[in-house]
Motif scaffolding. Structure first.
Motif: not given
Ligand code: AMP
Length: 280
Positions: A253-258
């Motif tokens: 992941a580069e941008t973390v999501e739930s």
């Protein structure tokens, strides 16, 4: 509780139970059972009419120089624990029973098995997937139970069952931990008291990661840097990997999501420990 060592006897037992209209559950293990394994057994006991626990230290999932020889074997205690929890069958085949002609044919998964654990242990998952498929073919369970502790294993097993049309439900249950958060594992027995103390850093670092995410941090690199720094505070720890990945593809992941998953693998001496948390 029955102890079955032969594949045909195991198969026949399951087919008979299924034929009578019962559901069959399987908890595959390598023995040395602890509360992590037993949580799977308890859940499976609630959900299935007949419950099989397999104990088999599978040689094909150990790489050269890994701990196959010294892996803990505690059959008598495992037998007692299973009996107490109302297991119907303890399936305990020998190596010769499982691989009578030696291992020649493997289940190979293309991409999911090349990252994380697979990058550090290149032949591990072909051994895991091969033995899991063999066990599913022998026991023909309606449901098979796995721990989130081995997160990548649960993903690759699920994918194998889907890709190969194996008619089984793969159930994945939460990680059971010691009081200080260390994930229970048969390999914890290898740790010296000092290493054992410091091993709490795996879960502490993962919790820190969860806190950062909860406070709004979404930059994976920043979170990983903090995670790494927390583990580095333990002088006996040597990081193998620290990663945050997407749940089903295991891509970084580069941008973390739930729903993304933070995973760590850390050496203490020659003992390699893994852990993970799902961020939400
Ligand atoms: P093993 O005997 O290490 O192959 O583990 C057998 C099963 O137990 C696997 O599905 C593991 O993921 C699961 N397991 C091992 N440790 C834990 C734990 N601490 N909590 C929950 N499940 C676990």
């Amino acid at each position: 509780m029955k102890i079955i060592e032969s594949k045909p006897d195991m198969h026949e037992y399951s087919l008979r139970r299924r034929g009578e209209g019962n559901s069959v559950g399987l908890v595959p293990t390598m023995g040395a059972l602890h509360q992590g394994h037993l949580s799977l057994v308890r859940k499976a006991r609630q959900e299935c009419d007949f419950l099989v626990v397999s104990v088999f230290v599978n040689p094909t999932q150990f790489g050269p120089g890994e701990d196959l020889e010294k892996y803990p074997r505690t059959f008598e205690a495992d037998r007692r624990a299973c009996e107490e929890l109302g297991v119907d069958v303890l399936f305990a085949p020998s190596n010769d029973e499982m691989y009578p002609a030696g291992p020649e044919t493997y289940v190979v998964q293309e991409h999911l098995t090349k990252v994380l654990e697979g990058a550090s242990r290149p032949t591990h998952f072909r051994g895991v997937l091969t033995v899991v498929l063999k066990l599913l073919n022998i026991v023909v369970p309606h449901a098979a139970y796995f721990g989130q502790k081995d997160y990548q294993q649960s993903v690759v097993v699920r994918r194998m069952a889907a890709d190969l049309d194996v008619p089984v439900e793969i159930r994945v249950l939460p990680t059971v931990r010691e009081e200080d958060g260390l994930a229970m594992s048969s390999r914890n027995k290898y740790l010296s008291p000092e290493q054992r103390d410091q091993a709490a850093c795996l879960y502490e670092s993962l919790r820190l990661c969860g806190d950062l995410f909860a406070r709004g941090e979404r930059n994976a690199q920043k979170i990983k840097t903090e995670l790494q720094a927390r583990i580095d505070k333990a002088p006996l720890a040597r990081i193998d990997y620290v990663e945050i990945v997407k749940p089903n593809t295991l891509q970084p992941a580069e941008t973390v999501e739930s729903g993304d998953v933070a995973l760590v693998a850390v050496f203490f001496g020659t003992t390699r420990l893994i852990d993970n948390v799902i961020l939400s």
